[in-house]
Motif scaffolding. Structure first.
Motif, PDB file in Angstrom:
ATOM      1  N   ALA A 186      43.787  15.623  30.511  1.00 56.85           N
ATOM      2  CA  ALA A 186      45.008  14.964  30.877  1.00 56.85           C
ATOM      3  C   ALA A 186      46.151  15.210  29.761  1.00 56.85           C
ATOM      4  O   ALA A 186      45.591  15.198  28.454  1.00 56.85           O
ATOM      5  CB  ALA A 186      44.692  13.564  30.782  1.00 56.85           C
ATOM      6  N   MET A 187      47.331  15.156  30.126  1.00 58.73           N
ATOM      7  CA  MET A 187      48.282  15.445  28.939  1.00 58.73           C
ATOM      8  C   MET A 187      49.694  14.668  29.392  1.00 58.73           C
ATOM      9  O   MET A 187      49.649  14.033  30.722  1.00 58.73           O
ATOM     10  CB  MET A 187      48.832  16.911  28.895  1.00 58.73           C
ATOM     11  CG  MET A 187      47.960  17.890  27.846  1.00 58.73           C
ATOM     12  SD  MET A 187      48.575  19.343  27.968  1.00 58.73           S
ATOM     13  CE  MET A 187      47.219  20.234  27.933  1.00 58.73           C
ATOM     14  N   THR A 188      50.411  14.714  28.935  1.00 62.68           N
ATOM     15  CA  THR A 188      51.876  14.179  29.447  1.00 62.68           C
ATOM     16  C   THR A 188      53.045  14.887  28.823  1.00 62.68           C
ATOM     17  O   THR A 188      53.030  15.813  28.209  1.00 62.68           O
ATOM     18  CB  THR A 188      51.855  12.600  28.570  1.00 62.68           C
ATOM     19  OG1 THR A 188      52.955  11.829  29.737  1.00 62.68           O
ATOM     20  CG2 THR A 188      52.303  12.493  27.287  1.00 62.68           C
ATOM     21  N   THR A 189      54.091  14.516  29.369  1.00 63.14           N
ATOM     22  CA  THR A 189      55.411  15.285  29.091  1.00 63.14           C
ATOM     23  C   THR A 189      56.606  14.296  28.534  1.00 63.14           C
ATOM     24  O   THR A 189      56.250  13.246  28.259  1.00 63.14           O
ATOM     25  CB  THR A 189      56.036  15.649  30.595  1.00 63.14           C
ATOM     26  OG1 THR A 189      56.547  14.381  31.201  1.00 63.14           O
ATOM     27  CG2 THR A 189      54.977  16.321  31.267  1.00 63.14           C
ATOM     28  N   VAL A 190      57.556  14.882  28.263  1.00 70.43           N
ATOM     29  CA  VAL A 190      58.739  14.290  27.656  1.00 70.43           C
ATOM     30  C   VAL A 190      58.999  13.148  28.529  1.00 70.43           C
ATOM     31  O   VAL A 190      59.319  11.786  27.964  1.00 70.43           O
ATOM     32  CB  VAL A 190      59.700  15.213  27.217  1.00 70.43           C
ATOM     33  CG1 VAL A 190      60.758  14.631  26.569  1.00 70.43           C
ATOM     34  CG2 VAL A 190      59.242  16.435  26.496  1.00 70.43           C
ATOM     35  N   THR A 191      59.490  13.517  29.594  1.00 78.65           N
ATOM     36  CA  THR A 191      60.022  12.261  30.620  1.00 78.65           C
ATOM     37  C   THR A 191      59.150  11.074  30.611  1.00 78.65           C
ATOM     38  O   THR A 191      59.714  10.151  30.591  1.00 78.65           O
ATOM     39  CB  THR A 191      60.308  12.920  31.957  1.00 78.65           C
ATOM     40  OG1 THR A 191      59.192  13.447  32.647  1.00 78.65           O
ATOM     41  CG2 THR A 191      61.408  14.017  32.062  1.00 78.65           C
ATOM     42  N   VAL A 203      63.248   7.004  19.726  1.00 79.65           N
ATOM     43  CA  VAL A 203      62.724   8.378  20.074  1.00 79.65           C
ATOM     44  C   VAL A 203      63.100   8.781  21.310  1.00 79.65           C
ATOM     45  O   VAL A 203      63.254   9.891  21.540  1.00 79.65           O
ATOM     46  CB  VAL A 203      61.430   8.223  19.637  1.00 79.65           C
ATOM     47  CG1 VAL A 203      60.625   7.698  20.761  1.00 79.65           C
ATOM     48  CG2 VAL A 203      60.905   9.723  19.500  1.00 79.65           C
ATOM     49  N   ALA A 204      63.078   7.890  22.280  1.00 82.34           N
ATOM     50  CA  ALA A 204      63.526   8.144  23.638  1.00 82.34           C
ATOM     51  C   ALA A 204      64.694   8.841  23.838  1.00 82.34           C
ATOM     52  O   ALA A 204      64.861   9.892  24.535  1.00 82.34           O
ATOM     53  CB  ALA A 204      63.571   6.886  24.635  1.00 82.34           C
ATOM     54  N   PHE A 205      65.704   8.436  23.037  1.00 84.39           N
ATOM     55  CA  PHE A 205      67.085   9.314  23.139  1.00 84.39           C
ATOM     56  C   PHE A 205      67.125  10.716  22.556  1.00 84.39           C
ATOM     57  O   PHE A 205      67.404  11.710  23.017  1.00 84.39           O
ATOM     58  CB  PHE A 205      68.079   8.532  22.403  1.00 84.39           C
ATOM     59  CG  PHE A 205      68.522   7.286  23.202  1.00 84.39           C
ATOM     60  CD1 PHE A 205      69.355   7.032  24.189  1.00 84.39           C
ATOM     61  CD2 PHE A 205      67.705   6.012  22.707  1.00 84.39           C
ATOM     62  CE1 PHE A 205      69.381   5.829  24.951  1.00 84.39           C
ATOM     63  CE2 PHE A 205      68.138   4.835  23.336  1.00 84.39           C
ATOM     64  CZ  PHE A 205      68.840   4.864  24.444  1.00 84.39           C
ATOM     65  N   ALA A 206      66.192  10.916  21.569  1.00 81.67           N
ATOM     66  CA  ALA A 206      66.013  11.983  20.999  1.00 81.67           C
ATOM     67  C   ALA A 206      65.243  12.887  21.826  1.00 81.67           C
ATOM     68  O   ALA A 206      65.482  14.127  21.975  1.00 81.67           O
ATOM     69  CB  ALA A 206      65.081  12.035  19.757  1.00 81.67           C
ATOM     70  N   LEU A 207      64.271  12.272  22.423  1.00 79.60           N
ATOM     71  CA  LEU A 207      63.400  13.363  23.529  1.00 79.60           C
ATOM     72  C   LEU A 207      64.551  13.521  24.599  1.00 79.60           C
ATOM     73  O   LEU A 207      64.547  14.829  25.132  1.00 79.60           O
ATOM     74  CB  LEU A 207      62.362  12.366  23.879  1.00 79.60           C
ATOM     75  CG  LEU A 207      61.173  12.244  23.172  1.00 79.60           C
ATOM     76  CD1 LEU A 207      60.182  11.127  23.673  1.00 79.60           C
ATOM     77  CD2 LEU A 207      60.449  13.264  22.651  1.00 79.60           C
ATOM     78  N   GLY A 208      65.181  12.681  25.007  1.00 80.38           N
ATOM     79  CA  GLY A 208      66.257  12.691  26.189  1.00 80.38           C
ATOM     80  C   GLY A 208      66.924  13.945  25.864  1.00 80.38           C
ATOM     81  O   GLY A 208      67.383  14.915  26.596  1.00 80.38           O
ATOM     82  N   MET A 209      67.469  13.943  24.664  1.00 77.38           N
ATOM     83  CA  MET A 209      68.622  14.970  24.202  1.00 77.38           C
ATOM     84  C   MET A 209      67.927  16.139  23.979  1.00 77.38           C
ATOM     85  O   MET A 209      68.403  17.557  24.581  1.00 77.38           O
ATOM     86  CB  MET A 209      69.201  14.906  22.645  1.00 77.38           C
ATOM     87  CG  MET A 209      70.188  15.318  22.233  1.00 77.38           C
ATOM     88  SD  MET A 209      71.751  14.874  23.153  1.00 77.38           S
ATOM     89  CE  MET A 209      72.460  16.205  22.733  1.00 77.38           C
ATOM     90  N   THR A 210      66.654  16.458  23.819  1.00 73.92           N
ATOM     91  CA  THR A 210      66.053  17.615  23.672  1.00 73.92           C
ATOM     92  C   THR A 210      65.868  18.167  24.994  1.00 73.92           C
ATOM     93  O   THR A 210      66.109  19.357  25.301  1.00 73.92           O
ATOM     94  CB  THR A 210      64.688  17.558  23.113  1.00 73.92           C
ATOM     95  OG1 THR A 210      64.754  16.799  21.769  1.00 73.92           O
ATOM     96  CG2 THR A 210      64.040  18.907  22.717  1.00 73.92           C
ATOM     97  N   LEU A 211      65.372  17.067  25.981  1.00 71.67           N
ATOM     98  CA  LEU A 211      65.225  17.808  27.189  1.00 71.67           C
ATOM     99  C   LEU A 211      66.188  18.129  27.872  1.00 71.67           C
ATOM    100  O   LEU A 211      66.357  19.478  28.449  1.00 71.67           O
ATOM    101  CB  LEU A 211      64.630  16.584  28.243  1.00 71.67           C
ATOM    102  CG  LEU A 211      63.837  16.810  29.284  1.00 71.67           C
ATOM    103  CD1 LEU A 211      62.779  17.554  29.045  1.00 71.67           C
ATOM    104  CD2 LEU A 211      63.409  15.560  29.972  1.00 71.67           C
ATOM    105  N   PHE A 212      67.611  17.396  27.506  1.00 68.74           N
ATOM    106  CA  PHE A 212      68.952  17.911  28.210  1.00 68.74           C
ATOM    107  C   PHE A 212      69.079  19.485  27.529  1.00 68.74           C
ATOM    108  O   PHE A 212      69.772  20.289  28.419  1.00 68.74           O
ATOM    109  CB  PHE A 212      69.753  16.744  27.549  1.00 68.74           C
ATOM    110  CG  PHE A 212      71.362  17.288  27.834  1.00 68.74           C
ATOM    111  CD1 PHE A 212      71.681  17.067  29.220  1.00 68.74           C
ATOM    112  CD2 PHE A 212      72.281  17.626  27.046  1.00 68.74           C
ATOM    113  CE1 PHE A 212      72.953  17.442  29.603  1.00 68.74           C
ATOM    114  CE2 PHE A 212      73.402  17.892  27.549  1.00 68.74           C
ATOM    115  CZ  PHE A 212      73.899  17.878  28.658  1.00 68.74           C
ATOM    116  N   LEU A 213      69.072  19.460  26.410  1.00 66.49           N
ATOM    117  CA  LEU A 213      69.293  20.876  25.843  1.00 66.49           C
ATOM    118  C   LEU A 213      68.317  22.089  26.476  1.00 66.49           C
ATOM    119  O   LEU A 213      69.035  23.133  26.671  1.00 66.49           O
ATOM    120  CB  LEU A 213      68.971  20.796  24.332  1.00 66.49           C
ATOM    121  CG  LEU A 213      70.262  20.107  23.594  1.00 66.49           C
ATOM    122  CD1 LEU A 213      70.025  20.116  21.967  1.00 66.49           C
ATOM    123  CD2 LEU A 213      71.722  20.611  23.916  1.00 66.49           C
TER     124      LEU A 213
END
Lengths: 265, 498
Positions: free
Chosen positions: B442-447, B467-477
């Motif tokens: 089992a693993m999980t993802t950024v989203t 941290v959710a915003f930093a994760l979202g920003m990374t994903l967006f990039l």
């Protein structure tokens, strides 16, 4: 200027390469080719002329079974290549097309380099054992296609980057590379300017030494310039077939006369 | 006067303007439309636009500004000492608005006359009970200041509403008069209408662009906020994701939570790669069959059937992963399963989510690739077949290379979808963040972690939520990079192939 001049022609051979008997073609319910009988000789340029929609291209495409790729097209009658029925179930159309090459109306080089365009046929038919063999085939084909001098320094540039006339000669060279016995040309000059047309016509005359060439053309002058035999099609019928000089100077059928003098077409 | 009525009146005026503008233009050309500069309807449309556009723009602005103005005027009525402990002026104002709305409802229901509503005093009437009788529930008894403020609020909003109606209808009439006076044969109504349409198109595209900019900015500011509270090096390079629920720091001042993105990024990429390994071959082969081999009847049936897959909500795929694919995989790869290995502990695993996500992506790959393969000119195929190539040689060596840039684009689009997918991961891959090579873990993802960090009851200003915003920003990039790469590939090869 008299473009209709007829030079005395020497027909090099009299062997029949392709013979068609009572050939019929249907597109769905349309009867496109009616009862065509024709003998195409080896080492001869045969021209098919006639008004638009008369079926000359359709008949040409029967000769290497390109019509098989059109679902609604149906061919009846006998077409023999070297005495063998090409519509026999035993015949593989893929092998037939390797023997009967085709050049299309619009130049259609593959989106590959010039070298790969020429090498395409030899590769799929396994004609070259080594890289050196392949290089030789490519050079020979490009030379016979009268385009070697223009492209020898950029063999790895894309074939699509050439001019229209060069592309068409590339396509002819590509067709030659598979060592066909017959070369079918479907209005090969209709997308070209007069200079490129002259080059291609000169090339066709040279090709006559090795191949049987069948050319469909809209231009009667072109037919008169390059061919030894001419067939005139009208409304799906083969109206008249004979020596080019005789067709243009002394047509037997009134329809042929009307067409070459510009009254129908 | 209700806003709806104002809108209807303005639109009616616009309709009238259309008719009279058209008529005046026709009259100025002696009834012969050939003498007009533009077609008659352009003159009508010109008047219609002059009536509606300025007045509607003003209406929108007025509706945005009016509450602010009223608020500032009414809040001065509430004395500082009346703001009770544990409350704020904002909360009091919310009370005021609620009471004012309650009075409005009561008047509308006939429980009070409007005279009464503006005169009653808490000293004599139990407001809470009377409003309760018409279905307006108030949390506590109404205090005199609040009632007074609410009555003032009603008074002001009634007055401003009236002024607004007058001003807006006035503007509409003025626009109509101005545009009507310009409607004569030489006036270039068509050019004016065309430029109005152009402005509309520009407005639409700038809304789309500004929204993107707004989203990115909000991400950036919250990300900066996060990095003020949590060291960036830890976020990017720490191999552990372990948020502590209480937040806080240890004795050295380091945060207790370990918020390393690596395990999440690893999970995202692992699942996406498995999904693409499923979707790309299946989708591409399906596309080749449909475009090159299938007859028209098969194609007409099969293509929509495959596209149905694209219409299934991802939560349904998630259920499929959780209830069907997961248990099936456990039966094969779990302890005591068919293979007698115990690689898989539970139904939720990278493999489960990846397989199901791959199925979800099939229509993206197949549908786009199918269109692209169909766009390869028939002349290419004829050329190849004419040289004695078989159908499969033609497809392999001519059609697919010519379609390659588009196919790469389709695959990268599918990859962007895979990286951004959430629901299938939540249900199919579990919630454990870990760095493991085993695809049956089992693993999980950024989203998935963005969702879980924001749906808890953590303080919104804590690093655990930000941290959710930093994760979202990374994903967006990451997805932005993929899209730019896709565009680059498509451009680079397009030049070569056309």
């Amino acid at each position: 200027m008299n473009d209709m001049r007829i030079v005395e022609r020497k027909v090099d051979a009299n062997e029949v390469k392709i013979s068609a008997r009572t050939c019929q073609v249907y597109y769905g319910d349309t009867h496109a080719i009616k009862d065509v009988d024709v003998d195409i000789q080896d080492k001869t340029v045969t021209a098919f002329i006639g008004p638009s929609g008369c079926g000359k291209s359709t008949f040409l495409r029967c000769l290497n079974r390109m019509n098989d790729t059109i679902d609604i097209c149906r061919v009846e009658g006998d077409i023999h290549l070297d005495g063998e029925d090409i519509y026999d179930p035993k015949v593989d159309p893929v092998q037939l097309r390797a023997k009967v090459g085709m050049v299309f109306q619009k130049p259609n080089p593959f989106p590959k380099s010039i070298y790969d365009n020429i090498a395409y046929g030899p590769r799929i038919h396994g004609l070259a054992k080594t890289k050196a063999d392949l290089d030789e085939i490519v050079e020979k084909s490009l030379r016979r296609g009268a385009i070697w001098d223009e492209v020898k320094d950029r063999l790895h540039a894309p074939g699509t980057g050439l001019s229209g006339g060069q592309q068409q000669r590339l396509c002819i060279a590509r067709a030659i590379a598979t060592e066909p016995e017959v070369l079918l040309m479907d209005e090969p000059c209709s997308a070209l300017d007069p200079i490129a047309t002259a080059q291609v016509e000169e090339l066709i005359d040279e090709l006559r030494a090795r191949y049987s060439v069948v050319i469909v053309t809209h231009s009667m002058q072109q037919a008169a310039r390059v061919s030894q035999k001419t067939a005139f099609f009208h409304l799906g019928n083969l109206v008249e077939f004979g020596e080019t000089g005789q067709i243009f100077t002394n047509p037997q059928d009134p329809r042929t006369e009307s067409y070459i003098t510009g009254r129908i077409g | 006067m209700p806003v709806l009525w104002i809108v209807l009146i303005v639109l009616t005026l616009g309709g009238v303007g259309f008719v009279i503008g058209r008529m005046r233009a026709m009259a100025s050309a002696d009834g012969d439309p050939r003498h007009l500069h533009s077609l008659p309807n352009y003159y009508g449309t010109h008047v219609f636009l002059a009536v509606t556009v300025p007045s509607m723009l003003l209406l929108v602005m007025w509706l945005l500004v009016q509450p602010l103005v009223i608020n500032s005027q009414v809040s001065s009525l509430i004395p500082q000492e009346a703001v009770s402990e544990g409350s704020s002026l904002g909360l009091m104002m919310a009370d005021v608005r609620r009471v004012a709305d309650g009075l409005d409802t009561a008047v509308a229901a006939g429980a009070m006359t409007s005279e009464e509503a503006s005169q009653i005093r808490t000293e004599f009437t139990d407001i809470r009970e009377r409003l309760g009788a018409v279905g307006v529930a108030l949390g506590s008894d109404v205090r005199p200041e609040v009632l007074k403020a609410a009555q003032r609020y009603r008074e002001l909003s009634g007055r401003y509403g009236l002024i607004m109606a007058v001003v807006i209808i006035g503007i509409a009439l003025a626009g109509m008069a101005f545009a009507w006076s310009r409607s004569h044969a030489e006036f270039r109504a068509r050019n004016v209408v065309e430029s109005a349409i152009k402005s509309l198109l520009i407005l639409a595209s700038s809304i789309a662009i500004l929204t993107t900019v707004g989203i990115v900015l909000s991400l950036i500011f919250n990300t900066i906020e996060f990095f003020k509270l949590y060291p960036a090096a830890n976020f990017f390079f720490e191999p552990t994701w372990l948020p502590s629920f209480g937040g806080g720091t240890d004795s050295d001042g380091n945060p207790l939570s370990k918020l390393g993105i690596l395990p999440l990024l690893w999970g995202t990429l692992y699942i996406s790669v498995i999904a693409l390994l499923v979707a790309v071959p299946i989708g591409l082969f399906a596309a080749i069959y449909l475009s090159e081999y299938a007859g028209p009847a098969t194609r007409a049936f099969a293509k929509p059937m495959i596209e149905v897959l694209a219409g299934i909500p991802t939560i349904v795929y998630g259920l499929f992963a959780l209830l069907t694919v997961g248990p099936l995989l456990v039966d094969v790869f779990g302890a005591g399963g068919l293979l007698n290995v115990s690689w898989m502990q539970g139904g939720t695993a990278v493999m489960t989510a990846g397989l199901v996500m791959g199925i979800m992506l099939i229509p993206f790959v197949s549908s786009l690739s199918d269109d692209i393969i169909n766009a390869v000119p028939q002349a290419m195929r004829d050329g190849s077949l004419g040289l004695g190539a078989t159908k499969s040689e033609t497809i392999k060596q001519v059609v697919l290379p010519a379609a390659l840039p588009g196919i790469v684009g389709a695959i990268l689009l599918a990859a962007s979808r895979a990286i951004g997918e959430t629901m299938i991961v939540v249900l199919g891959a579990g919630a454990a963040a870990r760095l493991s090579m085993n695809p049956f873990d089992a693993m999980t993802t950024v989203t998935a972690k963005i969702v879980s960090q924001l749906t808890g009851d953590a303080d919104f200003a804590s690093p655990e939520a930000l941290v959710a915003f930093a994760l979202g920003m990374t994903l967006f990039l990451v997805t932005l990079g993929l899209n730019i790469f896709a565009l680059y590939i498509v451009r680079k090869y397009r030049e070569q192939y056309e």
